[in-house]
Design a protein around this motif. Sequence first.
Motif, PDB file in Angstrom:
ATOM      1  N   UNK A 149       0.952  -1.210  -0.025  1.00 31.72           N
ATOM      2  CA  UNK A 149       0.030  -0.110  -0.044  1.00 31.72           C
ATOM      3  C   UNK A 149       0.969   1.251   0.076  1.00 31.72           C
ATOM      4  N   UNK A 150       0.395   2.434  -0.310  1.00 38.32           N
ATOM      5  CA  UNK A 150       1.112   3.659  -0.309  1.00 38.32           C
ATOM      6  C   UNK A 150       1.564   3.855   1.028  1.00 38.32           C
ATOM      7  N   UNK A 151       2.704   4.408   1.397  1.00 34.31           N
ATOM      8  CA  UNK A 151       3.338   4.358   2.427  1.00 34.31           C
ATOM      9  C   UNK A 151       2.679   5.409   3.605  1.00 34.31           C
ATOM     10  N   UNK A 152       1.856   6.360   2.787  1.00 33.99           N
ATOM     11  CA  UNK A 152       1.341   7.523   3.554  1.00 33.99           C
ATOM     12  C   UNK A 152      -0.067   6.893   4.281  1.00 33.99           C
ATOM     13  N   UNK A 153      -0.688   5.594   3.962  1.00 36.93           N
ATOM     14  CA  UNK A 153      -1.645   5.070   4.404  1.00 36.93           C
ATOM     15  C   UNK A 153      -1.365   3.820   5.313  1.00 36.93           C
ATOM     16  N   UNK A 154      -0.100   3.385   5.215  1.00 36.11           N
ATOM     17  CA  UNK A 154       0.253   1.868   5.867  1.00 36.11           C
ATOM     18  C   UNK A 154      -0.051   2.147   7.432  1.00 36.11           C
ATOM     19  N   UNK A 155       0.412   3.016   8.103  1.00 38.14           N
ATOM     20  CA  UNK A 155      -0.088   3.180   9.538  1.00 38.14           C
ATOM     21  C   UNK A 155      -1.640   3.143   9.882  1.00 38.14           C
ATOM     22  N   UNK A 156      -2.309   3.693   9.029  1.00 36.97           N
ATOM     23  CA  UNK A 156      -3.789   3.802   9.117  1.00 36.97           C
ATOM     24  C   UNK A 156      -4.266   2.108   9.104  1.00 36.97           C
ATOM     25  N   UNK A 157      -3.705   1.580   7.862  1.00 36.70           N
ATOM     26  CA  UNK A 157      -4.209   0.078   7.687  1.00 36.70           C
ATOM     27  C   UNK A 157      -3.731  -0.660   8.918  1.00 36.70           C
ATOM     28  N   UNK A 158      -2.542  -0.708   9.315  1.00 39.83           N
ATOM     29  CA  UNK A 158      -2.002  -1.223  10.603  1.00 39.83           C
ATOM     30  C   UNK A 158      -3.027  -0.957  11.613  1.00 39.83           C
ATOM     31  N   UNK A 159      -3.381   0.118  12.010  1.00 32.53           N
ATOM     32  CA  UNK A 159      -4.057   0.598  13.099  1.00 32.53           C
ATOM     33  C   UNK A 159      -5.779  -0.473  12.868  1.00 32.53           C
ATOM     34  N   UNK A 160      -6.009  -0.416  11.532  1.00 32.72           N
ATOM     35  CA  UNK A 160      -7.395  -0.893  11.304  1.00 32.72           C
ATOM     36  C   UNK A 160      -7.091  -2.672  11.670  1.00 32.72           C
TER      37      UNK A 160
END
Length: 64
Positions: free
Chosen positions: A31-42
């Motif tokens: 995934x794009x690096x800018x959304x990776x933290x949010x995906x991990x939180x999900x």
Amino acid sequence: MVRIAEATHQPVEALVTQSAISNLPPFTENAPTDIQPELLRMQIVDKDELTIQNSKFKKFQTGI
């Protein structure tokens, strides 16, 4: 799961493995690096919170 294994002539272990693999969350590194933290939180949000957010999203989609 035992009944499914018997009906499909597969070992229970094979079904457990298939179930675990199909339920694993997708890797985020593609995934794009800018959304990776949010995906991990999900990945760690509890089911009640998901239900609440899903309800909000459905209301948003329908305009209610």
